[in-house]
Design an enzyme around this catalytic site. Sequence first.
Site, PDB file in Angstrom:
ATOM      1  N   SER A  94       0.841  -1.180   0.000  1.00  0.00           N
ATOM      2  CA  SER A  94       0.000   0.000   0.000  1.00  0.00           C
ATOM      3  C   SER A  94       0.880   1.235   0.000  1.00  0.00           C
ATOM      4  O   SER A  94       1.897   1.275   0.700  1.00  0.00           O
ATOM      5  CB  SER A  94      -0.917   0.006   1.229  1.00  0.00           C
ATOM      6  OG  SER A  94      -1.782   1.128   1.212  1.00  0.00           O
ATOM      7  N   HIS A 108      -2.638   7.285  -4.544  1.00  0.00           N
ATOM      8  CA  HIS A 108      -2.717   6.127  -3.659  1.00  0.00           C
ATOM      9  C   HIS A 108      -2.786   4.876  -4.527  1.00  0.00           C
ATOM     10  O   HIS A 108      -3.393   4.880  -5.602  1.00  0.00           O
ATOM     11  CB  HIS A 108      -3.967   6.215  -2.778  1.00  0.00           C
ATOM     12  CG  HIS A 108      -4.438   4.888  -2.256  1.00  0.00           C
ATOM     13  ND1 HIS A 108      -5.427   4.151  -2.894  1.00  0.00           N
ATOM     14  CD2 HIS A 108      -4.067   4.170  -1.184  1.00  0.00           C
ATOM     15  CE1 HIS A 108      -5.633   3.041  -2.226  1.00  0.00           C
ATOM     16  NE2 HIS A 108      -4.831   3.024  -1.179  1.00  0.00           N
ATOM     17  N   ASN A 110      -2.843   0.301  -3.974  1.00  0.00           N
ATOM     18  CA  ASN A 110      -2.878  -0.809  -3.037  1.00  0.00           C
ATOM     19  C   ASN A 110      -3.067  -2.104  -3.821  1.00  0.00           C
ATOM     20  O   ASN A 110      -3.888  -2.161  -4.733  1.00  0.00           O
ATOM     21  CB  ASN A 110      -4.030  -0.619  -2.030  1.00  0.00           C
ATOM     22  CG  ASN A 110      -4.153  -1.787  -1.075  1.00  0.00           C
ATOM     23  OD1 ASN A 110      -4.854  -2.755  -1.336  1.00  0.00           O
ATOM     24  ND2 ASN A 110      -3.464  -1.680   0.041  1.00  0.00           N
ATOM     25  N   ARG A 112      -3.343  -6.358  -2.886  1.00  0.00           N
ATOM     26  CA  ARG A 112      -3.425  -7.214  -1.713  1.00  0.00           C
ATOM     27  C   ARG A 112      -3.962  -8.613  -2.068  1.00  0.00           C
ATOM     28  O   ARG A 112      -4.625  -8.800  -3.087  1.00  0.00           O
ATOM     29  CB  ARG A 112      -4.321  -6.572  -0.655  1.00  0.00           C
ATOM     30  CG  ARG A 112      -5.729  -6.255  -1.154  1.00  0.00           C
ATOM     31  CD  ARG A 112      -6.492  -5.347  -0.200  1.00  0.00           C
ATOM     32  NE  ARG A 112      -7.814  -5.009  -0.733  1.00  0.00           N
ATOM     33  CZ  ARG A 112      -8.047  -3.982  -1.545  1.00  0.00           C
ATOM     34  NH1 ARG A 112      -7.053  -3.190  -1.909  1.00  0.00           N
ATOM     35  NH2 ARG A 112      -9.262  -3.744  -1.994  1.00  0.00           N
ATOM     36  N   HIS A 147      -6.205   7.676 -16.922  1.00  0.00           N
ATOM     37  CA  HIS A 147      -7.254   6.696 -17.224  1.00  0.00           C
ATOM     38  C   HIS A 147      -6.913   5.849 -18.451  1.00  0.00           C
ATOM     39  O   HIS A 147      -7.331   4.685 -18.529  1.00  0.00           O
ATOM     40  CB  HIS A 147      -8.598   7.399 -17.388  1.00  0.00           C
ATOM     41  CG  HIS A 147      -9.249   7.702 -16.069  1.00  0.00           C
ATOM     42  ND1 HIS A 147     -10.011   6.779 -15.392  1.00  0.00           N
ATOM     43  CD2 HIS A 147      -9.203   8.805 -15.277  1.00  0.00           C
ATOM     44  CE1 HIS A 147     -10.436   7.301 -14.251  1.00  0.00           C
ATOM     45  NE2 HIS A 147      -9.969   8.534 -14.163  1.00  0.00           N
ATOM     46  N   HIS A 177     -20.407  12.274   3.075  1.00  0.00           N
ATOM     47  CA  HIS A 177     -20.752  13.430   3.898  1.00  0.00           C
ATOM     48  C   HIS A 177     -20.378  14.750   3.223  1.00  0.00           C
ATOM     49  O   HIS A 177     -20.815  15.812   3.656  1.00  0.00           O
ATOM     50  CB  HIS A 177     -20.085  13.327   5.270  1.00  0.00           C
ATOM     51  CG  HIS A 177     -18.583  13.314   5.220  1.00  0.00           C
ATOM     52  ND1 HIS A 177     -17.860  12.240   4.734  1.00  0.00           N
ATOM     53  CD2 HIS A 177     -17.671  14.247   5.581  1.00  0.00           C
ATOM     54  CE1 HIS A 177     -16.570  12.510   4.821  1.00  0.00           C
ATOM     55  NE2 HIS A 177     -16.426  13.713   5.328  1.00  0.00           N
ATOM     56  N   GLY A 260      -4.872  -5.538  14.699  1.00  0.00           N
ATOM     57  CA  GLY A 260      -3.733  -5.329  15.586  1.00  0.00           C
ATOM     58  C   GLY A 260      -2.451  -5.006  14.851  1.00  0.00           C
ATOM     59  O   GLY A 260      -1.354  -5.310  15.347  1.00  0.00           O
ATOM     60  N   ARG A 262       0.499  -2.513  13.044  1.00  0.00           N
ATOM     61  CA  ARG A 262       1.331  -1.447  13.613  1.00  0.00           C
ATOM     62  C   ARG A 262       0.728  -0.091  13.242  1.00  0.00           C
ATOM     63  O   ARG A 262       0.635   0.258  12.073  1.00  0.00           O
ATOM     64  CB  ARG A 262       2.757  -1.562  13.069  1.00  0.00           C
ATOM     65  CG  ARG A 262       3.728  -0.536  13.630  1.00  0.00           C
ATOM     66  CD  ARG A 262       5.133  -0.893  13.181  1.00  0.00           C
ATOM     67  NE  ARG A 262       6.111   0.039  13.704  1.00  0.00           N
ATOM     68  CZ  ARG A 262       6.644   1.047  13.003  1.00  0.00           C
ATOM     69  NH1 ARG A 262       6.251   1.240  11.744  1.00  0.00           N
ATOM     70  NH2 ARG A 262       7.534   1.838  13.536  1.00  0.00           N
TER      71      ARG A 262
END
Length: 304
Positions: A94, A108, A110, A112, A147, A177, A260, A262
Site C-alpha cells: 500500500s 494512492h 494498493n 493485496r 485513465h 458526507h 492489531g 502497527r
Amino acid sequence: MSDNNIKAVEDYLRTLQMRICSSLEDTDGIGKFRHDKWDRAGGGGGESRVLSDGKVFEQAGVGFSHVYGDQMPPSATKSRPELAGKSFQAMGVSLVLHPRNPYVPTTHANFRFFSTDSDDGKPVWWFGGGFDLTPYYPFHDDVLHWHRKAKEACDPFGIDVYPKYKNWCDEYFFLKHRNETRGVGGLFFDDLNEPGFEKSFEFTKAVGDQFLPAYLPIVSARQKHKYGERQREFQLYRRGRYVEFNLIYDRGTLFGLQSGGRTESILMSLPPRVRWEYNWQPEPGSPEMGLYEKYLKPNNWLGE
C-alpha cells in the site's frame, strides 16, 4: 491454496515495493526511503518505507505487510459473514504519495491478497487493489493519461473490465458526507477470484506494473510548475479530505487497526501537513472552483 502460490504473491509484492521505491527516489533526486521492519504480536509483520522532506515528495510511504491470525477482523467479513471467526493470512503493498508542489497530484495505490478456509476446509482466497489520483489543480491531459493507462492494464482481460473497476473506484472513493469524490478516480477491485488463481494474479500484476507508467509522467510534467501561498494553502486544505476518507471509510485502515497491525505503519498514509477551515467555499470562476465543478464527481473521462 498452495504454499507455492502464496510465495509467488509475496515475491511479487516485495519486488513491487522495491521497484516503486527505487523509481520514486530517482524521481525525487534527493529524498531517500528509510526502512522500518516490524512484527505483529498476533502473527506476521511487514516493512514500512517512508521518504520525508524530499525535493518532489513532501512525504511518500510505501508499505508491505504479511500478517496472519486465528480470527478474521470484522472489516474482512463484512461482505463474507460466513467466514467470521476463521483463521486468515493477508498480504499487500500500500502506498500514498504526497508531493510538495500543489500542481502534482497526490496518489494512492494498493495491491493485496487474502486467504482463509471455509467450513468444509476448502481454501477461500481473493485479490484486491487498484490506484487513484487526487489532483488539487487538475490538468485535463493528466487525467486522460491516467485513465488511458488504467484502461491499458485492463484491456487484455476483457472489454468490460476497465469500466467495471473504474466505476467501482468512483463509488468507493466517494465522501458521502461531502457529496464529492476524493479525486478523479482510477481503478478499484476486490474479492477477485472468479477467473481462477493464475488469471486473477496476472490481472493484479498488470495493474501493479502500470502504476509507475501512469503516475511518473504526470510528476515529470508538473513538478516544476510555479506556485505561491494561495496554491499551497488550498493543497493543505484539500489534504483534509484525504484524512477524512482514510479515517472514516478506508477498508485498509480499518482492517489494519482491527487486526492489531502497527499503528505508525497504518497511518503513514496521512499527509505530513494539513489544515481545516470552517465552511470554506471556493471563489466563483477561480481555479479552485474549477476543481469542484469539473473534477470532484464521477465522469466518463475517456468518452466510452
